[in-house]
Design a protein around this motif. Structure first.
Motif, PDB file in Angstrom:
ATOM      1  N   ASP A  74       0.813  -1.220   0.000  1.00 63.25           N
ATOM      2  CA  ASP A  74       0.000   0.000   0.000  1.00 63.25           C
ATOM      3  C   ASP A  74       0.843   1.265   0.000  1.00 63.25           C
ATOM      4  OD1 ASP A  74       0.915  -0.582   2.588  1.00 63.25           O
ATOM      5  OD2 ASP A  74      -0.772   0.431   3.541  1.00 63.25           O
ATOM      6  N   ARG A  75       2.147   1.143   0.263  1.00 60.49           N
ATOM      7  CA  ARG A  75       3.017   2.313   0.309  1.00 60.49           C
ATOM      8  C   ARG A  75       3.893   2.452  -0.931  1.00 60.49           C
ATOM      9  NH1 ARG A  75       6.410   2.214   5.650  1.00 60.49           N
ATOM     10  NH2 ARG A  75       6.953   4.306   4.885  1.00 60.49           N
ATOM     11  N   VAL A  76       3.862   1.466  -1.813  1.00 57.29           N
ATOM     12  CA  VAL A  76       4.753   1.442  -2.965  1.00 57.29           C
ATOM     13  C   VAL A  76       3.982   1.695  -4.253  1.00 57.29           C
ATOM     14  CG1 VAL A  76       6.265  -0.022  -4.363  1.00 57.29           C
ATOM     15  CG2 VAL A  76       6.416  -0.112  -1.869  1.00 57.29           C
ATOM     16  N   VAL A  77       4.482   2.617  -5.070  1.00 50.07           N
ATOM     17  CA  VAL A  77       3.989   2.794  -6.434  1.00 50.07           C
ATOM     18  C   VAL A  77       4.847   1.886  -7.301  1.00 50.07           C
ATOM     19  CG1 VAL A  77       3.598   4.416  -8.316  1.00 50.07           C
ATOM     20  CG2 VAL A  77       3.273   5.159  -5.952  1.00 50.07           C
ATOM     21  N   LEU A  78       4.232   0.853  -7.847  1.00 48.74           N
ATOM     22  CA  LEU A  78       4.935  -0.255  -8.471  1.00 48.74           C
ATOM     23  C   LEU A  78       4.928  -0.136  -9.989  1.00 48.74           C
ATOM     24  CD1 LEU A  78       6.222  -3.128  -8.266  1.00 48.74           C
ATOM     25  CD2 LEU A  78       3.872  -4.023  -8.261  1.00 48.74           C
ATOM     26  N   ALA A  79       6.101  -0.333 -10.594  1.00 43.99           N
ATOM     27  CA  ALA A  79       6.226  -0.333 -12.054  1.00 43.99           C
ATOM     28  C   ALA A  79       6.944  -1.587 -12.519  1.00 43.99           C
ATOM     29  CB  ALA A  79       6.988   0.901 -12.528  1.00 43.99           C
ATOM     30  N   SER A  80       6.496  -2.128 -13.652  1.00 44.31           N
ATOM     31  CA  SER A  80       7.225  -3.200 -14.311  1.00 44.31           C
ATOM     32  C   SER A  80       7.112  -2.999 -15.821  1.00 44.31           C
ATOM     33  CB  SER A  80       6.704  -4.586 -13.892  1.00 44.31           C
ATOM     34  OG  SER A  80       7.616  -5.589 -14.326  1.00 44.31           O
TER      35      SER A  80
END
Length: 327
Positions: A74-80
């Motif tokens: 919930d605290r991480v803006v995730l990219a792949s």
């Protein structure tokens, strides 16, 4: 940590992000526990955007990141990312089937049901970017991805993509070591309200406090195939880097801190995406988002490292296949 928008009216994230390619041995052996500690420390410093790819360690970076996400999603803006196959006969695949299959694999390895920012890692030559955007927008409408990103593209490709739908971010190598994005991409991102995620902002280690020694690069170190590190070019690049290091010390900063502060001065659309598994290095990187450089300091940096100072191309022949050329 100052924050910047992830695209026009997008989420605000720390101006310095964390890339995870280093966590799987790209520049030498990596320790799993050290990598997880680095992620935790970054989050506490305000580095809340974590970037990975399905080809970093052939999925191992995503698997490692999943361990951290279990307690911090919930605290991480995730990219792949997707689009690189590692198949020499077809190194890039942007077909709808391949992108969907890649996304499903990433979701499983990451242990999530949604990726906040999903990039096309490389644009497949001959496939219209408009078609690729249609694919990514369908995945967005299905709720499997949030924002759309593109990587190593030309400004003209970005313009065409924006005519189809919103692009939140473009990744490109950009630093005092590699300034090609200033020939149109920085400007195109500014006009389009697109974040420019500048990877390798410390020049693949050349702006570290301790300058790299190319003869000591270990097996598998990505830099072994980069012409700027070959003996002739490195001997010519070294005096410039030594002068920059000395100026950084005069200002009371590490070279990495100063390099990232310079990068963030290029415009509000520019964010720094260093990759490091070292907590100490990431502290130096994050400090770059806490200082502002004066016009005089920026001019002095330009005098020490003028545009085009680096000897040798950034990529060798094999790695240069994929990034779109322009200008």
């Amino acid at each position: 940590m100052q924050t910047r928008e992830l695209g026009r009216n997008g989420r605000k994230i720390g101006a310095v992000a964390l890339g995870t390619m280093n966590f799987v041995g790209t520049y030498g052996d990596a320790d799993r526990r050290e990598s997880l500690r680095c992620m935790a420390e970054c989050l506490e410093m305000g580095v809340d955007h974590f970037d990975t790819s399905d080809v970093y360690g052939m999925g191992r970076a995503e698997q490692l990141l999943s361990e951290f996400l279990r307690d911090h999603r919930d605290r991480v803006v995730l990219a792949s990312k997707c689009g690189i196959t590692r198949n020499p006969e077809r190194p890039f695949d942007n077909s709808p089937e391949y992108i969907r299959r890649s996304l499903e694999g990433s979701l499983k390895r990451l242990g999530v049901d949604h990726i906040d920012l999903y990039y096309l890692h490389r644009h497949e030559p001959g496939r219209p970017i408009e078609d690729v955007m249609d694919t990514l927008m369908r995945l967005r409408d299905e709720g499997k991805i949030g924002a759309i990103g593109l990587s190593e593209i030309a400004p003209s490709t970005l313009q065409r993509a924006l005519a189809v739908g919103p692009v939140a971010a473009v990744q490109s190598e950009y630093s005092l070591w590699s300034r090609q994005p200033e020939l149109g991409l920085v400007q195109a991102c500014g006009r389009g309200g697109v974040a420019l995620m500048a990877f390798s902002p410390v020049g693949r280690g050349v702006f570290a406090s301790q300058l790299p020694e190319p003869t000591a690069f270990g097996p598998g170190d990505l830099r072994q195939g980069m012409p700027r590190f070959d003996p002739v070019n490195w001997s010519r690049n070294l005096p410039y880097l030594q002068a920059f290091n000395a100026y950084a010390r005069d200002l009371g900063h590490s070279p990495a801190t100063l390099a990232i502060a310079w990068l963030l001065s290029r415009g509000p659309q520019v964010l720094a995406l260093p990759g490091s598994r070292s907590i100490a290095h990431m502290r130096e990187n994050a400090l770059g988002a806490t200082i502002s450089l004066s016009a005089q300091q920026l001019a002095q940096i330009e005098a020490i490292l003028p545009v085009g100072w680096a000897h040798g191309p950034r990529y060798g022949e094999a790695m240069s296949k994929g990034p779109e050329a322009y200008c």
